[in-house]
Scaffold this active site. Structure first.
Site, PDB file in Angstrom:
ATOM      1  N   CYS A 162       5.472  10.388  58.189  1.00 23.47           N
ATOM      2  CA  CYS A 162       4.229  10.305  57.276  1.00 23.47           C
ATOM      3  C   CYS A 162       4.453  10.703  56.010  1.00 23.47           C
ATOM      4  CB  CYS A 162       3.184  11.425  57.555  1.00 23.47           C
ATOM      5  SG  CYS A 162       4.050  13.193  57.383  1.00 23.47           S
ATOM      6  N   CYS A 191       6.637  13.462  54.824  1.00 24.36           N
ATOM      7  CA  CYS A 191       8.271  13.370  54.970  1.00 24.36           C
ATOM      8  C   CYS A 191       8.608  12.528  53.701  1.00 24.36           C
ATOM      9  CB  CYS A 191       8.421  12.670  56.313  1.00 24.36           C
ATOM     10  SG  CYS A 191       7.593  13.337  57.720  1.00 24.36           S
ATOM     11  N   ASP A 249       6.966 -23.190  29.368  1.00 22.90           N
ATOM     12  CA  ASP A 249       7.895 -24.424  28.876  1.00 22.90           C
ATOM     13  C   ASP A 249       7.303 -25.708  29.315  1.00 22.90           C
ATOM     14  OD1 ASP A 249      10.177 -25.389  27.490  1.00 22.90           O
ATOM     15  OD2 ASP A 249      11.324 -25.126  29.660  1.00 22.90           O
TER      16      ASP A 249
END
Length: 778
Positions: free
Chosen positions: A22, A25, A463
């Site tokens: 989870c 953790c 460009d």
């Protein structure tokens, strides 16, 4: 560019962390690693990876020890193989190399044995739990001593099936931490312990006991209820949810695995006229290899002989086959759809385009969006808060004189329902699905920071050469003299004499003439090139000149000359035996999708700005054709970077698209840099997003994908927070039983993952018809 949050100078190490379940953790591992001086870490729950930036003096062993102190197992991910050692570069763990079941670089590989054990555990748990659930939920089936049979069946589920939760909970307790496993473990033990009390001390063990079933907790009965159905339902639903969740999460990484699967394992090498089969790891640059029809190109190279069409759809997203012949570059992983090709290898292992794409996708999936970093911080305090809330609710109901079993039921339901899994999965699953989908469409996004920047871009600096145009000179129109020798004959002679020229204009004329000629062009003798003027030579006994036009042209050619100059094209005059025969106008052709790309950006609320080093007339002509209002011509690399700084200083969110060395400074200066995949390595290295297929239309697609992805992440997080905001109060007041809580908790994670999976089928906007005919500009 947007730098990686928290990046420090030094070394980057990747770890595989096992046992995380989870967001709590994740938070714990990050905190433990960050306690080491100079270390920052980003942990991804979906991939099980930790990206750690640390000083050079911090050893990998210290990082592994820190993860172990957090209560998890970990190991190092092998770094990308050295570019100077081709054989090693294609071995296991190298980007683009095939991954195996024991390859730690494959997020699914190291857990396959664990996945098999989890499936077996789920199957046995299901067989043991179903009778308990049926007997507990259907009073008509409750025979004498049914509750004792349920106890016998439930005990293995509580002990063996839930053992992984108990172990991880105990490990967390040793490290003074609590995670989702803590909640599940306590919930299961509490439900089972209450059932034991009810059976042995509360009167529920009577042989003739019947227990009515209700989805809502009940209190005030003479006999204490048993909650064996909750004790088995919690492990059953959590294990089932994780199994389905793992399968769904595997789907989010399908694109990365498919890219890795494109890498060849063997290659047919041709040396001294003989062929032999070699492992791809033994191929070195400069060797020639054979690609037969239907085979994949083993690695990047240049065609030595043969002609064919290649399918690049899985690499660049291009749906149309690409024709190749001698001198043309080919990409490893492409499928040969036609003839036999002999290719000379130019790059192997980590240097190949496929390997770089795979590496970029992997890197992108390692980061975190800003919202996820907030969610992880919340998860760090969420589980302890839930434990405190459960104890508080238990004490409140007991203190208020409520029935003990109702108080215990409410506390257990809170423990079970409040799971931060969805918080931990909200961003990484969406990011994995989005980056994988982008890779399939030829859009490589550098990570969540790039996605967030794409979402907010409101001006984009373009460009011209190589971005809006192809970057290659080509013939735009040919005007022949009335009563002359004819267009085809003039082009044939002009192409023949230009065969001796290396000038871009000459090569464009030759290419155009070859496409229209019935056979090979004739040879030229007495070739002479006059710098700044043109070329001359004898072709089939006739003196042919291709040169800059002068005064005294025929009326038709004079008009064509004026039109070419007005359109910023380059005109050349073809004279045969002293007579003016034709005027050829050349220019750099606009990419087919340039108009659609610019129009698409405007529709998304992004203002296009043209910045080019070309002359004013050419820049204005391109801008006029594409509908670009703001034009900056004669821009040096420093000038482009200054323009970006000026726009950003005005509060604009700026992206820059380029493909050359002269664009690198502006790309790095912008909020977001976008490189054309056909551009230079310098431009690609300075960019946050790379358009692999070199299609300018992909820019608008990238913006749409970013917005769709971040909307998906926000929806995931709203659901993850909203789910707990609704279910926890319901459990606290006794309106949500433990069994329903377990089902709701598993469903929350599944819904988040399923919502993320929708990104795998995301489609770009369809191309609109009626776009202007493409023109050419020098």
């Amino acid at each position: 560019m947007t730098p990686e949050s928290g990046t420090v100078a030094g070394v980057t190490t990747d770890l595989v962390v096992r046992g995380m379940t989870c967001a709590a953790c994740v938070n714990r591992v990050e905190k433990r690693l960050s306690r080491i001086d100079g270390v920052t870490a980003s942990v991804n729950l979906a991939t099980g990876r930790a990206r750690v930036h640390h000083p050079a003096e911090v050893t990998p062993g210290e990082l592994l020890a820190a993860v172990e102190r957090a209560g998890y197992e970990s190991e190092l991910v092998p770094p990308p193989a050295s570019r100077t050692a081709p054989p090693a570069a294609t071995g296991p763990g190298a980007p683009g190399a095939p991954t195996g079941p024991d390859d730690p670089d494959d997020p699914d590989g190291p857990t396959r044995e664990e996945a098999r054990k989890d499936r077996e555990r789920l199957l046995i748990t299901t067989l043991l739990s179903l009778p308990v659930l049926v007997l507990s939920m259907v009073p008509a089936l409750q025979f004498r001593n049914w509750q004792w049979l349920c106890l016998v069946l439930a005990a293995p589920v509580v002990v063996w099936s839930a053992w992984p939760f108990h172990v991880r909970a105990a490990r967390g307790l040793r490290h003074s931490a609590a995670t989702m496993d803590t909640l599940v473990s306590i919930g299961v033990v509490a439900s089972f312990a209450w059932s034991l009390y009810a059976l042995f001390l509360g009167g529920a063990g009577d042989p003739g006991m019947r227990m009515p079933f209700s989805l809502l907790p009940q209190a005030g009965t003479e006999v204490a209820h048993v909650y064996l159905e909750a004790a088995v339902a919690v492990p059953l639903f959590v294990l089932a949810g994780r199994h389905l969740e793992a399968r769904a999460r595997r789907g989010t990484g399908a694109a990365l695995r498919s890219l890795a699967g494109l890498a060849a394992k063997d290659v047919t090498v041709r040396e001294d006229g003989r062929e032999r089969l070699l492992p791809i790891a033994e191929l070195v640059p400069g060797q020639g290899f054979v690609v037969r029809p239907g085979e994949r190109v083993a690695t990047d190279g240049v065609v030595v002989s043969g002609n064919s069409a290649l399918d690049l759809s899985l690499i660049t997203g291009e749906s149309d086959p690409v024709e190749v012949g001698p001198g043309r570059a080919v990409v490893g992983g492409a499928v040969n759809m036609g003839g036999l090709l002999l290719v000379q290898a130019t790059a192997v292992g980590a240097d190949t385009r496929l390997a770089r794409i795979t590496h970029l996708v992997t890197e992108a999936q390692a980061g975190k969006a800003r919202a996820q970093r907030l969610a992880d911080k919340v998860a760090g305090v969420f589980v302890p808060a839930v434990l405190s809330l459960a104890v508080t609710v238990l004490g409140f109901w007991l203190g208020a004189g409520a029935d003990p079993q109702a108080a215990v039921t409410a506390a257990v339901a809170i423990l079970v329902v409040a799971c931060p899994c969805a918080l931990g999965l909200a961003t990484p699953t969406a990011l994995m699905a989005a980056t994988g989908r982008g890779a399939r469409l030829g859009i490589l996004v550098g990570g969540p920071q790039a996605l967030e920047a794409l979402r907010h871009v409101d001006v984009i600096v373009l460009d011209k050469t190589g971005t809006l145009t192809t970057g290659h000179m080509s013939v735009v129109r040919v005007t022949e003299t009335a009563g002359g020798m004819g267009r085809d004959a003039v082009l044939r002679l002009a192409g023949a004499v230009e065969q001796g020229s290396e000038h871009p204009l000459g090569r464009a004329v030759v290419s155009y003439a070859q496409r229209g000629a019935a056979g090979p062009l004739p040879g030229v003798v007495g070739f002479l090139a006059v710098p700044g003027s043109g070329v001359t030579g004898i072709v089939e006994g006739r003196r042919v000149e291709v040169r800059t036009p002068g005064e005294g042209l025929p009326a038709s050619l004079a008009r064509a000359l004026a039109e070419a100059e007005a359109a910023a094209l380059t005109p050349v005059l073809v004279r045969v035996d002293g007579f003016d025969e034709a005027l050829i106008a050349l220019g750099d052709v606009l990419r087919p999708g340039s108009y659609r790309a610019v129009d698409g950006l405007r529709r998304l609320g992004v203002e296009p700005v043209l910045a080019t080093g070309d002359r004013e007339t050419t820049a204005r002509a391109v801008a006029r054709e594409l509908g670009i209002a703001q034009v900056h011509a004669r821009c040096t690399p420093e000038g482009k970077a200054a323009l970006v700084r000026e726009l950003r200083g005005g509060g604009r969110r700026v992206a820059v698209i380029g493909d050359g060395v002269n664009d690198a400074a502006a790309l790095a200066e912008a909020d977001l840099g976008i490189a054309m995949g056909s551009g230079t390595d310098v431009a690609i290295g300075a960019a946050d997003v790379t358009l692999v297929r070199g299609d300018i239309e992909a820019v608008a697609d990238a913006v749409r994908l970013a917005r769709h992805t971040l909307a998906t992440i926000r929806l995931n997080l709203v659901w993850a927070f909203g789910y707990n905001a609704v279910t926890v109060p319901l459990a606290a007041v006794g309106l949500l039983g433990p069994m329903l809580a377990a089902a709701a908790m598993s469903a929350s994670s599944l819904l988040v993952v399923a919502n993320s999976l929708r990104l795998r089928t995301w489609q770009p906007a369809p191309k609109r018809l009626g776009t202007p005919v493409r023109k050419a500009y020098r």
